[in-house]
Structure formats: C-alpha cells, structure tokens
Design a protein around this motif. Sequence first.
Motif, short mmCIF file in Angstrom:
data_model
loop_
_atom_site.label_atom_id
_atom_site.label_comp_id
_atom_site.label_asym_id
_atom_site.label_seq_id
_atom_site.Cartn_x
_atom_site.Cartn_y
_atom_site.Cartn_z
N PRO A 36 3.12 21.91 47.08
CA PRO A 36 3.55 21.09 45.94
C PRO A 36 3.22 19.61 46.11
N ALA A 37 3.36 19.08 47.30
CA ALA A 37 3.02 17.68 47.56
C ALA A 37 1.51 17.45 47.42
N LYS A 38 0.72 18.41 47.88
CA LYS A 38 -0.72 18.30 47.73
C LYS A 38 -1.12 18.26 46.26
N ILE A 39 -0.45 19.05 45.45
CA ILE A 39 -0.73 19.05 44.01
C ILE A 39 -0.38 17.68 43.42
N GLN A 40 0.76 17.12 43.83
CA GLN A 40 1.17 15.80 43.34
C GLN A 40 0.17 14.71 43.73
N MET A 41 -0.32 14.79 44.95
CA MET A 41 -1.20 13.73 45.46
C MET A 41 -2.65 13.91 45.01
N ALA A 42 -3.18 15.13 45.08
CA ALA A 42 -4.60 15.35 44.84
C ALA A 42 -4.91 16.02 43.51
N GLY A 43 -3.93 16.68 42.94
CA GLY A 43 -4.13 17.39 41.68
C GLY A 43 -4.21 18.89 41.90
N LEU A 44 -3.98 19.62 40.82
CA LEU A 44 -4.00 21.08 40.88
C LEU A 44 -5.38 21.60 41.27
N GLY A 45 -6.41 21.09 40.64
CA GLY A 45 -7.76 21.59 40.90
C GLY A 45 -8.18 21.47 42.35
N VAL A 46 -7.96 20.32 42.93
CA VAL A 46 -8.34 20.09 44.34
C VAL A 46 -7.53 21.00 45.26
N THR A 47 -6.25 21.13 44.99
CA THR A 47 -5.39 21.95 45.84
C THR A 47 -5.76 23.42 45.75
N ILE A 48 -5.98 23.90 44.55
CA ILE A 48 -6.37 25.30 44.38
C ILE A 48 -7.76 25.54 44.98
N ALA A 49 -8.65 24.58 44.87
CA ALA A 49 -9.98 24.70 45.49
C ALA A 49 -9.84 24.81 47.01
N PHE A 50 -8.90 24.07 47.59
CA PHE A 50 -8.64 24.16 49.03
C PHE A 50 -8.19 25.57 49.40
N LEU A 51 -7.23 26.13 48.65
CA LEU A 51 -6.76 27.49 48.91
C LEU A 51 -7.91 28.49 48.74
N TYR A 52 -8.70 28.29 47.70
CA TYR A 52 -9.83 29.17 47.40
C TYR A 52 -10.87 29.14 48.52
N SER A 53 -11.09 27.98 49.09
CA SER A 53 -12.12 27.83 50.12
C SER A 53 -11.78 28.56 51.42
N LYS A 54 -10.51 28.80 51.65
CA LYS A 54 -10.10 29.44 52.90
C LYS A 54 -10.40 30.93 52.91
N GLN A 55 -10.43 31.58 51.75
CA GLN A 55 -10.85 32.98 51.59
C GLN A 55 -10.16 33.98 52.51
#
Length: 122
Positions: A36-55
């Motif tokens: 949640p803090a990552k979403i607040q700081m970087a935005g939903l797209g960046v945070t979801i992209a981070f989760l997506y990249s881990k695969q």
Amino acid sequence: MRNIQNERAKYAYDKVCDIDGISEQKEFTTLARSTPAKIQMAGLGVTIAFLYSKQGGVHKSLYDIVEGWLQNQKIIGEKDELMKAITESSTGKYQAMTVEVQQLLMWVKRFAEGMKKDEKPQ
C-alpha cells in the motif's frame, strides 16, 4: 443488500488462507505490509509492474489476488490481464482501480499479519 467491505474482507481472508508454508507466509506478510505504501509513493502502475516482473512466489500471489478482485468486481474484464488493463485505462478508471486496490490491500495486510505463523524452535 450488498456490502462491499464484507465482500473485500471475505475475498482477502480466503486468499490469504491459501498462502502455504511458514517462510512464504512471512514473506507474503512483509510484501502485503509494504505494497500500500508503494502504491501511495510510486503509483498503482509502477507497483503492479514490480509484482508482475517477479513472475513467481508471493509477488505472483499478490498480483493474482489483486487481478482476481478487480475481475470479480468487473472493474477490469474477466479475461483482461491486470497489467494490460492498467496501461490501457483512462485516468478516471486508473484512479478508481487505485482506490479499490488500496481498500482490498488493507484487508489482505490485516489478515496476513493475523495469520502469520511463527517458526517453531527446534
């Protein structure tokens, strides 16, 4: 009468219960606390992209939880992939997704913290 908070709570509870293994639960709890803090700081797209990249692992689990919830609520299409839906969304839809994901993650975080099993000393 539909109560969205109860639906979010039930969905989050069911999904967090599916996380197996002490080490995976601990890692998932840490991720659920920070997202949640990552979403607040970087935005939903960046945070979801981070989760997506881990695969894999807990990152994939959290990604799938968010994607499934947004599909269930018909915020994104049932066959839509979350990352694609985010990148193609309008500003209004992006903001609505962000609010909904933050609300869901509040429950995910609480349940993950409550269900975290401690390692047993040997």
